[in-house]
Design an enzyme around this catalytic site. Structure first.
Site, mmCIF file in Angstrom:
data_model
loop_
_atom_site.group_PDB
_atom_site.id
_atom_site.type_symbol
_atom_site.label_atom_id
_atom_site.label_comp_id
_atom_site.label_asym_id
_atom_site.label_seq_id
_atom_site.Cartn_x
_atom_site.Cartn_y
_atom_site.Cartn_z
ATOM 1 C CG HIS A 1 -0.322 0.243 2.525
ATOM 2 N ND1 HIS A 1 -0.002 -0.775 3.399
ATOM 3 C CD2 HIS A 1 0.070 1.387 3.140
ATOM 4 C CE1 HIS A 1 0.538 -0.271 4.489
ATOM 5 N NE2 HIS A 1 0.592 1.036 4.352
ATOM 6 C CG ASP B 1 -0.091 -4.097 2.649
ATOM 7 O OD1 ASP B 1 0.462 -3.466 1.723
ATOM 8 O OD2 ASP B 1 -0.455 -3.560 3.722
ATOM 9 N N GLY C 1 3.851 5.797 8.887
ATOM 10 C CA GLY C 1 5.265 5.896 8.570
ATOM 11 C C GLY C 1 6.003 4.616 8.871
ATOM 12 C CB SER D 1 3.389 1.505 6.078
ATOM 13 O OG SER D 1 2.093 1.639 6.587
ATOM 14 C CB SER E 1 -0.342 -4.659 6.859
ATOM 15 O OG SER E 1 -1.483 -4.318 6.087
#
Length: 361
Positions: free
Chosen positions: A206, A235, A315, A317, A332
């Site tokens: 993402h 993801d 951030g 992620s 995720s």
């Protein structure tokens, strides 16, 4: 990017069959009926070794198993089984056997019912082998009408599912290891990997789309290009290095040191894990569920995730989830923050590596 990190997934259990094994929760019908059978020695194991044993047992015992988890206090593998014959096989291998009620087939059917009848933004469900139930969670955005609908579906599943509410809001942690930047966005590098003999790294899907350019500094020159990105559904994303820069197989611990990463592995419920990300740096927690489905809203539904108690914030992620030198997962999303706590979800690393034809390195 000075340090790269790697993520990991549940305890180390290899293969889709094992994931189903560890992921499938089983209710405690006769909880301790066979854990201390005379004449058998229960082995003390690391989380990684327990994952390997679980993998072997699910292959040997097949449908006789119904989920497994790691007991960190006693350092033992607990395996849920459906009959005494399978329990005997677990004991002989050095694990604790627990005869339970719900089979993997029944739990899979319960998940399918939830997917068909309760696809509501702000919800998640994951298998919990400790309780042998599907644990369904609704965040604060789920209104009263949606809650009533969800409650009805969960109630129809009887002893196979349980419903709870979380105070936070499920969302991808957009905008963590080392920071990576593209345009005006920031994520975190997960793990350095090798594909076709060339250096790459993996992060969350993402975070960006194929073709996007990535830098290790805000506004800096690109050091990599995203060659594949999968979200929703999965993801994970793969970025190929396009500039000369260091790419060690390690995770930044934000204290002047790094954790070397030697392999990728599966997560196990009960496994103690660590997350590194560019916003909140390093935090610890525990794996609480496997094969989780999360509905982030706007049609963004991701399946097969690891659920944990590790906090994270925007951030982080794509950042690394690991256990020792084993990469487990990629950050995720989830709810809450590192002040109040929350629930977080991670994309399993072994699945991402298999999809890309890459390996840790």
């Amino acid at each position: 990017m000075k340090h790269r990190r790697i993520s990991k997934r549940r305890a180390v259990i290899a293969g889709a069959g094992v994931v189903a094994l560890v992921g499938a929760g089983v209710t405690l019908q006769t909880a301790n009926a066979s854990e201390e059978a005379p004449g058998f020695t229960v082995k003390a194991l690391s989380a990684t070794a327990a994952g390997s044993l679980a993998s072997d047992l699910v292959e040997d015992l097949g449908a006789g198993t119904a989920g497994a988890y790691y007991d960190a206090d006693s350092k033992t593998l607990v395996v849920n089984v459906l009959d005494e014959a399978a329990a005997q096989g677990v004991r002989e291998a050095g694990g604790k056997a627990r005869i339970v009620q719900n089979s993997l087939v029944e739990l899979k059917s319960a998940r399918e019912t939830l997917s068909d009848k309760a696809t509501i933004p702000g919800t998640s469900w994951a298998v919990d082998p400790v309780t042998n139930k599907i644990r369904v969670t609704a965040d604060r955005t789920v209104d009263s009408a949606e809650w009533a609908k969800l409650s009805g579906v969960v109630k129809s599943l009887g002893s196979k599912a349980v419903l709870k509410r979380t105070a936070g809001e499920f969302k991808p942690f957009v905008a963590g290891g080392d920071a990576i930047h593209t345009g005006g966005g920031r994520c975190s590098l997960g793990f350095n990997v090798v594909k076709d003999g060339e250096p790459h790294f993996i992060t969350a899907g993402h975070c960006g789309e194929a073709g996007s350019q990535w830098s290790d500094q805000q506004g800096g020159a690109p050091v990599g290009e995203m060659v594949d990105s999968q979200f929703p559904g999965n993801d994970f994303a793969l970025v190929k290095y396009t500039a000369e820069t260091g790419h060690p197989s390690e995770v930044n611990l934000y204290n002047g040191s790094a954790q070397q990463i030697a392999q990728a592995g599966e997560a196990t419920v009960g496994m103690q894990v660590t997350r590194s990300g560019s916003t909140t740096q390093v935090h610890d927690g525990e794996v609480t569920g496997l094969n989780a489905t999360v509905n982030y809203g706007n049609g963004d539904i991701v399946e097969g995730l690891i659920q944990t108690t590790v906090c994270a914030e925007p951030g982080d992620s794509g950042g690394s989830l690991f256990a020792g030198d084993t990469a487990i997962g990629l950050t995720s999303g989830g709810s809450g923050d590192c002040t109040s706590g929350g629930e977080t979800f991670f994309q399993p690393v072994p699945e991402a590596l298999a999809a890309f034809g890459a390996e840790i390195g």
